[in-house]
Write a protein that holds these residues in place. Structure first.
Motif, short mmCIF file in Angstrom:
data_model
loop_
_atom_site.label_atom_id
_atom_site.label_comp_id
_atom_site.label_asym_id
_atom_site.label_seq_id
_atom_site.Cartn_x
_atom_site.Cartn_y
_atom_site.Cartn_z
N ILE A 61 16.10 1.11 -5.13
CA ILE A 61 15.92 -0.26 -4.66
C ILE A 61 14.44 -0.59 -4.53
CG2 ILE A 61 16.32 -1.82 -2.71
CD1 ILE A 61 18.97 -0.24 -2.26
N ALA A 62 13.65 0.38 -4.05
CA ALA A 62 12.21 0.16 -3.89
C ALA A 62 11.54 -0.15 -5.22
CB ALA A 62 11.57 1.38 -3.24
N VAL A 63 11.89 0.57 -6.28
CA VAL A 63 11.27 0.32 -7.58
C VAL A 63 11.72 -1.03 -8.14
CG1 VAL A 63 12.95 1.36 -9.19
CG2 VAL A 63 10.51 1.52 -9.66
N TYR A 64 12.97 -1.42 -7.87
CA TYR A 64 13.42 -2.75 -8.28
C TYR A 64 12.57 -3.84 -7.61
CZ TYR A 64 17.82 -0.81 -10.17
OH TYR A 64 18.76 -0.13 -10.90
N VAL A 65 12.38 -3.69 -6.31
CA VAL A 65 11.63 -4.71 -5.54
C VAL A 65 10.19 -4.80 -6.04
CG1 VAL A 65 10.74 -5.32 -3.26
CG2 VAL A 65 13.10 -4.50 -3.50
N ILE A 66 9.53 -3.66 -6.16
CA ILE A 66 8.12 -3.65 -6.55
C ILE A 66 7.93 -4.24 -7.94
CG2 ILE A 66 6.14 -2.17 -7.07
CD1 ILE A 66 6.67 -2.45 -4.12
N ARG A 67 8.80 -3.87 -8.89
CA ARG A 67 8.62 -4.31 -10.28
C ARG A 67 9.01 -5.76 -10.50
NH1 ARG A 67 10.32 -1.53 -15.33
NH2 ARG A 67 8.35 -2.41 -16.01
N ARG A 68 10.02 -6.27 -9.81
CA ARG A 68 10.55 -7.60 -10.11
C ARG A 68 10.19 -8.68 -9.11
NH1 ARG A 68 10.75 -6.32 -15.15
NH2 ARG A 68 12.17 -4.59 -15.61
N LEU A 69 9.42 -8.33 -8.10
CA LEU A 69 8.98 -9.31 -7.10
C LEU A 69 8.16 -10.46 -7.70
CD1 LEU A 69 9.03 -9.85 -4.03
CD2 LEU A 69 6.95 -8.49 -3.84
N ALA B 196 5.03 10.47 -4.72
CA ALA B 196 4.67 10.07 -3.36
C ALA B 196 5.74 10.42 -2.34
CB ALA B 196 4.40 8.56 -3.33
N PHE B 197 7.01 10.41 -2.75
CA PHE B 197 8.10 10.53 -1.78
C PHE B 197 9.06 11.66 -2.12
CE2 PHE B 197 7.03 5.91 -1.99
CZ PHE B 197 6.37 5.85 -0.77
N ASN B 198 8.48 12.79 -2.52
CA ASN B 198 9.29 13.96 -2.87
C ASN B 198 9.24 15.05 -1.81
OD1 ASN B 198 11.11 15.08 -4.72
ND2 ASN B 198 9.51 16.34 -5.66
N ILE C 144 0.84 -1.20 0.00
CA ILE C 144 0.00 0.00 0.00
C ILE C 144 0.87 1.25 0.00
CG2 ILE C 144 -1.60 1.36 1.40
CD1 ILE C 144 -2.94 -1.23 2.23
N LEU C 145 1.96 1.21 0.79
CA LEU C 145 2.85 2.37 0.91
C LEU C 145 3.65 2.62 -0.36
CD1 LEU C 145 4.11 4.64 2.62
CD2 LEU C 145 5.76 2.95 3.48
N PHE C 146 4.22 1.55 -0.94
CA PHE C 146 5.15 1.72 -2.05
C PHE C 146 4.55 1.46 -3.43
CE2 PHE C 146 8.11 1.08 1.51
CZ PHE C 146 8.91 2.19 1.32
N PHE C 147 3.28 1.08 -3.48
CA PHE C 147 2.66 0.92 -4.80
C PHE C 147 1.30 1.59 -4.88
CE2 PHE C 147 -0.05 -1.59 -7.74
CZ PHE C 147 0.53 -1.14 -8.92
N VAL C 148 0.38 1.22 -4.00
CA VAL C 148 -0.97 1.78 -4.07
C VAL C 148 -0.95 3.28 -3.83
CG1 VAL C 148 -3.29 1.73 -3.07
CG2 VAL C 148 -2.01 -0.41 -3.35
N PHE C 149 -0.23 3.71 -2.81
CA PHE C 149 -0.17 5.14 -2.50
C PHE C 149 0.48 5.95 -3.63
CE2 PHE C 149 2.33 8.63 -0.39
CZ PHE C 149 1.24 9.49 -0.19
#
Length: 552
Positions: free
Chosen positions: A425-433, A409-411, A24-29
């Motif tokens: 790293i967050a975008v790597y995790v979300i996209r390739r999980l 979201a995180f600016n 929710i924090l790193f994708f939905v939001f």
């Protein structure tokens, strides 16, 4: 009797809520912030559709939708035809060097598309080797492959292996007795393929084609490098965001919303087709390649070798040119290690960042992916099923859109992550999980739950049972999925080029910027390093899994 849909409060429910909160924090939001930014005017502090009106009112922008659809539709059709023909030949005819051919095809799938674009620029660009030869031979002014046809060539050669891998797997599961029955009834040759083989593999072919369509639609590097005015949606998103970040961020957000809606509809279409037209096949007598004679044998080998040669050209070109002498922008005669020396001396931090960020991302993916796979398979309820679906959606959203979403979201404080390694790293995790989740889920379904029940009946807690019994049995699937995730992480460009700053530059970003600047020697050296990394990871994948094929 326990209801599998019922929520039970235990450590697994806490893990479920925690992973759900992370998504929710790193994708939905972030996606929610894109939607808000597309309709909110920061200056007037009012909601408005002005950004969408700007996009749909001018043909300059709306034509980009047609451009993207045209190139992706044609790429999908060409890749489907090429991949299906190649898969059928490889499955029915004994081809010499088949093992090497399939390894080259897999490397082609995993290599970044923009490396293919860069290689074809060296060959068929305005100053390319082949371009100069054609112009001298025919005394014409051929200006290279830039534009629509260049994009079409690069993406087709990049993506047809996806079709090959899926269709080859479907043919492997096809019982050969069906072919024999068709031949006994007088159906042979092309008639048998059209009437028997194609209908049986059609669900797989459609699913693979939709995957190709989504990848082509989301590709940024290829049209950016050789499009030359042929605007596609990912390129328009990037250029609009970079040019208007300080004045009209709502416009870039509005285009992103259009793309999210398009890709979501494609995703739903894919699920609908898969659910409606799945054909279960169990091959008691699988198709086996047989030696061919005469013209059939010659044509089969020529087709396979020619297609694979074209697919392998980008890798061969970058490796060869990385050892050529260069004066900066132009290759000269002779060989040297100058490009590598320059790459390590000037771009060393980018190489270090690539491995540091990717390994950190994979460690996180290993933990989160394994836990999500377990709770989605063993602890089914409405929350875990929602989480399982939610984790697949980032796979279909273009990286540039997700990059802009994370920045939106995180600016600002208190969650100021922009410009940091953490956001990369967050975008790597979300996209390739999804790779690790699907691979771990697949092997977990092969493990009988009675094994875990036996451990718990002997006094082990549910979580201890998972750690001591289930997890060790899942290791092959977890590791193979993690390796697949890592091989795609190191080739990530579209999201990281939105998010990076000078201190978080990676290999793919450096390759892209060096190509833009015309420093082809350094770009070739960096590309060769990336390709070598991919090959090593692939060989490690084969060693761990004990097989010579991958599932995407």
């Amino acid at each position: 009797m326990n209801n599998p849909k019922r929520v039970r409060w235990d450590i697994w429910f806490v893990i479920t809520l925690s992973t759900f909160a992370l998504f929710i924090l790193f994708f939905v939001f972030p996606v929610y912030k894109i939607f808000i930014n597309s309709i909110y005017d920061a200056e007037t502090k009012r909601f408005t559709l002005a950004a969408f009106e700007k996009f749909f009112a001018r043909q300059y922008y709306t034509s980009t939708i047609w451009n993207s659809l045209k190139v992706t539709l044609l790429v999908t059709l060409l890749a489907a035809a090429l991949g299906t023909v190649l898969a059928y030949i490889m499955r029915t005819v004994k081809i010499k060097g088949k093992g090497m051919v399939e390894i080259i095809i897999i490397i082609t799938v995993l290599s970044p598309p923009f490396i293919g674009a860069y290689s074809w620029i060296l060959l068929l660009g305005r100053s390319g080797v082949i371009t100069k030869f054609i112009n001298r031979l025919f005394d014409i002014e051929f200006n290279g492959i830039y534009g629509f046809y260049g994009i079409l060539l690069v993406l087709t050669l990049k993506l047809f292996p996806l079709i090959y891998l899926f269709v080859s797997g479907a043919l492997k599961n096809m019982d050969n007795s069906l072919n024999e029955a068709a031949e006994n009834l007088g159906s042979v040759g092309l008639h048998k393929i059209v009437k028997v083989v194609i209908p049986l593999i059609l669900p797989t072919l459609l699913a693979a084609s939709l995957l190709v369509f989504m990848r082509a639609l989301a590709d940024f590097g290829t049209p950016m490098l050789i499009g030359e005015g042929y605007r596609t949606l990912p390129v328009l998103i990037y250029t609009s965001f970079v040019a208007e970040m300080g004045g009209d961020a709502a416009f870039a957000a509005a285009i992103s919303v259009v793309v999210v809606i398009m890709t979501t509809l494609i995703f739903l279409l894919q699920k609908y087709i898969s659910n409606r037209s799945t054909v279960e096949m169990s091959a008691l007598r699988p198709m086996e390649p047989e030696p061919a004679k005469g013209a059939k044998n010659i044509i089969s080998h020529l087709v396979v070798y020619l297609v694979v040669l074209l697919a392998a050209i980008p890798q061969a070109v970058v490796i060869f040119t990385s050892f050529l002498k260069t004066n900066g922008r132009i290759f000269t005669s002779g060989f040297s290690f100058d490009s590598y020396i320059h790459a390590f001396s000037k771009m060393g931090s980018a190489i270090t960042n690539t491995y540091l960020f990717s390994f950190t991302a994979i460690l996180i993916i290993l933990v989160i992916g394994t836990l999500i796979a377990y709770i989605s398979v063993r602890k089914k309820n409405v929350i875990t099923e929602t989480l399982d679906t939610l984790t697949m959606i980032p796979y279909i959203i273009p990286g540039s859109v997700l990059g802009i979403a994370l920045l939106a979201a995180f600016n600002k404080k208190p969650l100021l992550l922009s410009g940091s390694a953490f956001i990369i790293i967050a975008v790597y995790v979300i996209r390739r999980l999804p790779y690790t989740i699907r691979s771990s889920s697949a092997i977990l379904r092969q493990i009988n739950p009675s094994v875990e029940e036996a451990a718990q009946s002997l006094g082990a807690s549910p979580f201890k049972t998972f750690r001591k019994v289930t997890l060790p049995m899942m290791v092959p699937g977890i590791v193979s999925g993690a390796l697949m995730s890592w091989m795609t992480v190191i080739s990530e460009l579209s999201a990281s080029i939105i998010l990076y700053v000078g201190t978080t530059r990676t290999l793919t970003i450096s390759i892209y910027t060096e190509v833009i600047r015309g420093n082809y020697g350094v770009a070739a050296a960096l590309s060769a390093i990336l390709s070598a990394t991919t090959v090593i990871a692939l060989l490690l994948f084969f060693k761990i899994t004990g097989k010579k094929e991958i599932q995407l």
